[in-house]
Design an enzyme around this catalytic site. Sequence first.
Site, mmCIF file in Angstrom:
data_model
loop_
_atom_site.group_PDB
_atom_site.id
_atom_site.type_symbol
_atom_site.label_atom_id
_atom_site.label_comp_id
_atom_site.label_asym_id
_atom_site.label_seq_id
_atom_site.Cartn_x
_atom_site.Cartn_y
_atom_site.Cartn_z
ATOM 1 N N SER A 51 0.820 -1.202 0.000
ATOM 2 C CA SER A 51 0.000 0.000 0.000
ATOM 3 C C SER A 51 0.864 1.267 0.000
ATOM 4 C CB SER A 51 -0.965 -0.025 1.194
ATOM 5 O OG SER A 51 -1.943 0.979 1.089
ATOM 6 N N ASP A 53 -9.531 -4.102 -5.542
ATOM 7 C CA ASP A 53 -8.745 -3.082 -4.852
ATOM 8 C C ASP A 53 -8.897 -1.761 -5.570
ATOM 9 O OD1 ASP A 53 -6.845 -1.528 -3.573
ATOM 10 O OD2 ASP A 53 -5.117 -2.590 -4.405
ATOM 11 N N HIS A 86 -7.661 -4.928 -1.111
ATOM 12 C CA HIS A 86 -6.603 -4.101 -0.539
ATOM 13 C C HIS A 86 -6.424 -4.428 0.946
ATOM 14 C CE1 HIS A 86 -3.932 -0.610 -0.907
ATOM 15 N NE2 HIS A 86 -4.160 -0.482 0.382
#
Length: 406
Positions: A192, A346, A376
Amino acid sequence: MGILLALVMVACMFFVGTLLWVICINFFTIDIPAAISHPVKLWVFHCISELFLTWGTIFEKLGICTMPQFVRFMHDLKPVKEDPDVVATNLCFGTVPVRLYQPKAASRTPRRGVIFYHGGGGVFGSLKLYQNICSRLSKESDSVVLAVGYRMLPWHKFPVPLRDCITATIHFLKSLNAYEVDPAQVVVCGDSAGGGIAAAICQKLVDSPDLPKIRAQVLIYAILQALDLQLPSWQQNKSVPLLTQSFFFYCMFNYLDISPSWKSAIMNKAHLPAEVWEKYRKWLGSENIPERFKKKGYQPMSPKSLDEDAYLETNIILDLMNSPLIAEDEVVSRVPEAFIVTCEHDILRDHSLLYKKRLEDLGVAVTWQHVEDGFHGALSTLDWGYLEFPCSTRILNAIVHFLKGL
């Protein structure tokens, strides 16, 4: 005794009230894709996260603590499993806390080094939360793993977290012998926001002849640009846990110190001049994304008329440290080979698809792992017992396989 009982009752009512509110709100607003292997589990995991955020927001308004502080306090209550085959050592590189993971087994030759930057958008994430991931990564890939504990929200905004990561990275690269790490086998890795940091640091260090060259970069559902928030994955997955559109905006606005009042301008693509859109269209255009990722609910959006005030206050997103996807070809062509993980469900999926194409077009080797039932934050569920998802293990196994093949 009566006062104590009253306080307990108030605390119980507060707990039950916020829990019911979170459950009701997320029942109507969250989208759990049918392809997710354990939809109820994902909904429960998301509700727990939202409960932490809600409690934290209430405590912040009461002046007790900030929301990010509370969230990190809560997730760090999770017990950490100590692996008897890995030695974890807390260190400080300057003022930056780091945690070093080294396999206990002796090695005749220097090991590979992996520098890990955790995700969480400046709200979630800590050295403790990622201990199990880093420990397993060290053991299973037979690598020395350095986890960086950079400073976070609410007090530390851009560029402080990035500077912390650069400081720790350079310190490690200059002291590899002390940790028995092979200078030709240093990899940067992040998930991320941490993936974005890894990509930015690779670009930052391409012109550093006094440092060992980074061997590879592992980018796990990374955030790689903040210009275009109308890509297909943004429209398709805006309400999918664990990163919803609203939480992305919270992290982005706070990290970059941008007023939330510019959300509408950003959504309408009115925050950047026409010449900027034209300059980067060759890299950001949806035509660079494979057609199969645009079949589900995507409506192309042209930029609206420029809002000058929005541009003046949001142009920090053009900083290459925030948007490594738009770095010039001369830089991107010299970064190390990449292992890129994308998750189908995501909101940031297309960041990695666009960067993958850029790297491949410029002759940079790319290994791509796409997780069809992924979302995610999937990797962060590793070792969470009932709340662990099978795809988290598959992601870790794929990373280990890539590292062993270098």
